[in-house]
Design an enzyme around this catalytic site. Structure first.
Site, PDB file in Angstrom:
ATOM      1  N   GLU A   7       0.832  -1.210   0.000  1.00  0.00           N
ATOM      2  CA  GLU A   7       0.000   0.000   0.000  1.00  0.00           C
ATOM      3  C   GLU A   7       0.864   1.257   0.000  1.00  0.00           C
ATOM      4  OE1 GLU A   7      -2.889  -0.572  -0.822  1.00  0.00           O
ATOM      5  OE2 GLU A   7      -3.068  -2.686  -0.262  1.00  0.00           O
ATOM      6  N   GLU A  21      -0.747  -0.794  -9.869  1.00  0.00           N
ATOM      7  CA  GLU A  21      -0.312  -2.025  -9.216  1.00  0.00           C
ATOM      8  C   GLU A  21       1.189  -2.257  -9.409  1.00  0.00           C
ATOM      9  OE1 GLU A  21      -2.388  -3.579  -7.307  1.00  0.00           O
ATOM     10  OE2 GLU A  21      -1.626  -5.611  -6.990  1.00  0.00           O
TER      11      GLU A  21
END
Lengths: 506, 506
Positions: free
Chosen positions: A270, A299
């Site tokens: 994250e 991502e």
């Protein structure tokens, strides 16, 4: 360069407003998944849906089309790579895509997505696919109606992909994933253990109290670039990152008493997403160019920090003393940097995607891609999905699925109507490896820097080549500009093979 | 009763949307004051202002006026006390008030309020009124322009009051506050100590760790009616309550290591606000009738729990064993229920409003009312305000003000352009006492119930007579329905004198 016409300022103002509404949605989502009391859910659904309707109405406003048309002659005389000209392209895409879909259909889809999630939750709790089948069939029917709103394209799935990874086509993705699949099945058969190993070889088994885990995670995050004045870290059952602006970045992680690796790698993952959002320059932040360019690129940033950095030999060497100092004797005394490195790169056949290691992970994704593509094509009937799932898990990963909860019902995505989303997870892994090839060229000292926790050069490289552009360039163009390369699986496969060899798994 | 016309549903739908936007503003406010990283402020100001503009545009939409007009003939044939007819009155009021103010002036006011807060912060930090004077003068000028948007009323201040306490006039408030002021000055002269006493006689001096205080506060709150599934408690430097819906109530408190009384009474205060919001019935929650009827009524709920209940002899007797159990030996061994009761009802002359006891508190408010009224009337020049403040503090409370930070600059309200707001604090105290008179009649066992922590009957009474009506009745009508009485100071003065006598302060 001629003076910008008044229409540009008018368009920018509308886009700033729409961006604000998107940020507020992020605020509602973040709160719902970290802070909201359980009984707040019904009212929150109203708030979120009201905001969505307002934003949708503003985005499809015909005045936006008029402003875009009026600005075209001016844009033709401008630098095609200027922020303003790129903004027009981004706005036109968003406006035209949204305007194609009748408000009633958008509302039907939104409603079915909410209902589908509920059906999925109940079905998963009962491990009973039959409770979910109607919702899934409805999702597929609605996707066909959605696709029918647009000019015909080569494959209906292209339009679903395009919502998450603009410009990517099924024709490109299928051979790419097939090549990757075959190579990975081969790798797993060589590298996977017999299935009885403890996760991460037990180096993170603890048990570790949540408070200690949180302090440890914060220490690592602050060392890699978390800024306490502009970030937050909170616990969440399904970790995610949200940005309410480049200086208000919210990341989450989850804590497993018996596996510190969950908190550690989720937080690094994250953090990678958060650093992207924090790197959006102020002049783009309140415009559609400050949005995510694609989920695959996003991502790539999280996977780069979680896996390429976080599971590298030099980073393991740097982080181990920090973990040992912060976590105390819970890490077995005999674990050295090499043991940690080997442990976090071990390969295990597993049932659950979110628990999968770096090597097996993409096989979980490729299975989902193949199945959802067949569902959309109509070559797989909804009722045949569970059997196809189980067969695929056996074929690709060599595991037998004991029940639907640990099989076809494990992920929320299909429940929420997200088709075309799964592939972006694997794209992120491929792109991270492609970026790393270039990082290694541009920063020849990168291994030494990771060894000493000197991460500013890497952060700067990522900001310069990825973050600062926001959504200015489409994802394929951004990748080309950053790496000189097009999307392909070889760099990832090379990176993975080299690491598995180095870590003794091959 | 005739079938409701289609216009009613259309109006309700617009109002539900507007209510959602208001709730989202509450979400942004709550987050900003509890969770937001410091650097998030600039983006948050954009988000909030975008939402405000959208809501304002929707509220002044001429279609709302058309719907209201179309519904009038139908409403004439309906029960005037029905929810629907009362809704029309509330919407007409909101729509017409908002539509009177040109968007440009509303934007100027909103901007000046933000700038004024910043100027106030800097002035208070430097304890230098001269840095705030221009912002204050600008606020007053803008209030005159605001007032000029409306039909002339008896006193320009009436229109400012009306924003917070609908229907209340200066002509009513002035004699009420004058009577209260004279009686309180008299009471304070009899009851106040010599100024050297420890706050709360030292019973809460601790020191107590924040974690222990929080656990203790939660234990008390859960015993009085806090519902973990629909509420949150968080720390905030300036405690407040926000509701994102009746089942998503967020309250806050603050912790002073050397005075547990701060956390305890702030939490009971905000609990009172929260219970009001939690008591709005679902059928009103997504409409303007689910809003606050007035700040005075809202404050009556917080003050009732903080003071009338929380500082009562029976409640002190019930809560002491809980506090002692949870806080350990930090509460002096010799403190019994009587000592606690006397301690939390001691009277002290003080400089700071938010630290004032129940007896002196309203004198702080009355001074602010007199001064802001004179500023609006033009009988007090901005430059003369500090001297008038100091003189007033001496006259009403017998204290000498050492500097502007502890004097005229102590509160944010004037910095934020809030004129007509302060009086509602005192109204809350008066109304709480009026409600309590009626509670004591209706619940003859109330003292015994408070002694045993049996608070459901009181919560039910408040829900039945106040909370469930939301904003259906204007504040004066609600008070009349709940108590059979009109707004007056005697019940509060009687209550206060009786308590001070009982607690040995008189």
């Amino acid at each position: 360069m001629s003076a910008a016409p008044a229409e540009l300022a008018a368009l920018q103002e509308r886009m700033a407003e729409l961006t604000d509404l998107g940020r507020i949605q992020s605020m509602l989502f973040w709160d719902q998944n970290t802070m909201m009391p359980p009984n707040g859910a019904a009212a929150r659904a109203d708030h979120s849906s009201t905001l969505e309707v307002i934003a949708h109405d503003k985005l499809i406003d015909a005045e936006i089309g008029r402003l875009l048309d009026a600005l075209e002659p001016w844009a033709d005389g401008e630098d095609p790579d200027s922020d303003d000209v790129r903004l027009l392209a981004a706005v036109r895409r968003d406006h035209e895509k949204a305007a194609r879909v009748p408000t009633e259909l958008a509302a039907e889809i939104s409603h079915a997505d909410a209902m589908g999630q509920q059906a999925w939750q109940e079905a998963r709790a009962a491990s009973d696919f039959s409770r979910f089948r109607d919702a899934l069939e409805r999702h597929i029917e609605l996707r066909h109606r959605y696709v029918a709103c647009f000019e015909p394209v080569e494959h209906p799935y292209d339009l679903l992909l395009d919502d998450f990874e603009p410009g990517l086509t099924t024709a490109e993705l299928q051979p790419l994933f097939a090549q990757l699949r075959d190579a990975l099945v081969d790798l797993v058969s060589q590298a996977a253990g017999d299935g009885d190993e403890a996760r991460n070889h037990g180096v993170f088994s603890g048990p570790f109290e949540v408070g200690d885990q949180r302090r440890t995670v914060m220490e690592v995050l602050e060392a890699v670039g978390y800024d306490a004045d502009g970030w937050r870290l909170d616990p969440a059952p399904h970790p995610f990152a949200q940005s309410l602006g480049p200086t208000d970045v919210r990341i989450t992680t989850r804590y497993d008493l018996h596996d510190f690796g969950v908190a550690h790698f989720s937080a690094l993952h994250e953090f990678g997403h958060g650093l992207y959002e924090a790197g959006i320059p102020p002049e783009l932040a309140r415009s559609p160019l400050g949005h995510t360019v694609s989920l695959g690129i996003h991502e790539s940033q999280s996977r780069l920090w979680e896996n390429v950095v976080g599971r590298s030999r030099p980073f393991c060497g740097w982080v181990l003393p920090i973990l040992r100092e912060a976590l105390g004797p819970g890490i077995p005394a005999g674990v050295d940097a090499d043991a940690l490195y080997r442990a976090v790169n071990s390969v295990q056949r597993s049932l659950i995607r979110v628990d999968a290691d770096e090597t097996t992970y993409n096989l979980h994704i490729i299975l989902r891609f193949e199945l959802e593509l067949a569902l959309i094509e109509g070559t797989l009937a909804v009722d045949d999905l569970p059997a196809a799932w189980d067969e695929g898990m056996h074929r690709l990963l060599g595991v037998d699925v004991p029940d639907a909860a640990q099989g076809v019902l494990q992920d929320v995505h299909w429940g929420a109507g997200l088709f075309g989303y799964f592939p972006t997870y694997t794209l992120g892994n491929l792109i991270a490896a492609q970026l790393w090839t270039r990082v290694s060229d541009d920063l020849p000292e990168i291994d030494a820097q990771l060894s000493s926790g000197e991460l500013a050069p890497l952060r700067e490289w990522l900001r310069e080549h990825i973050h600062r552009h926001g959504r200015k360039y489409p994802p394929r163009e951004l990748l080309l500009r950053a790496t000189g390369d097009t999307l392909r699986p070889e760099p990832f496969l090379d990176y993975l093979r080299a690491k598995l060899l180095d870590a003794g798994a091959l």
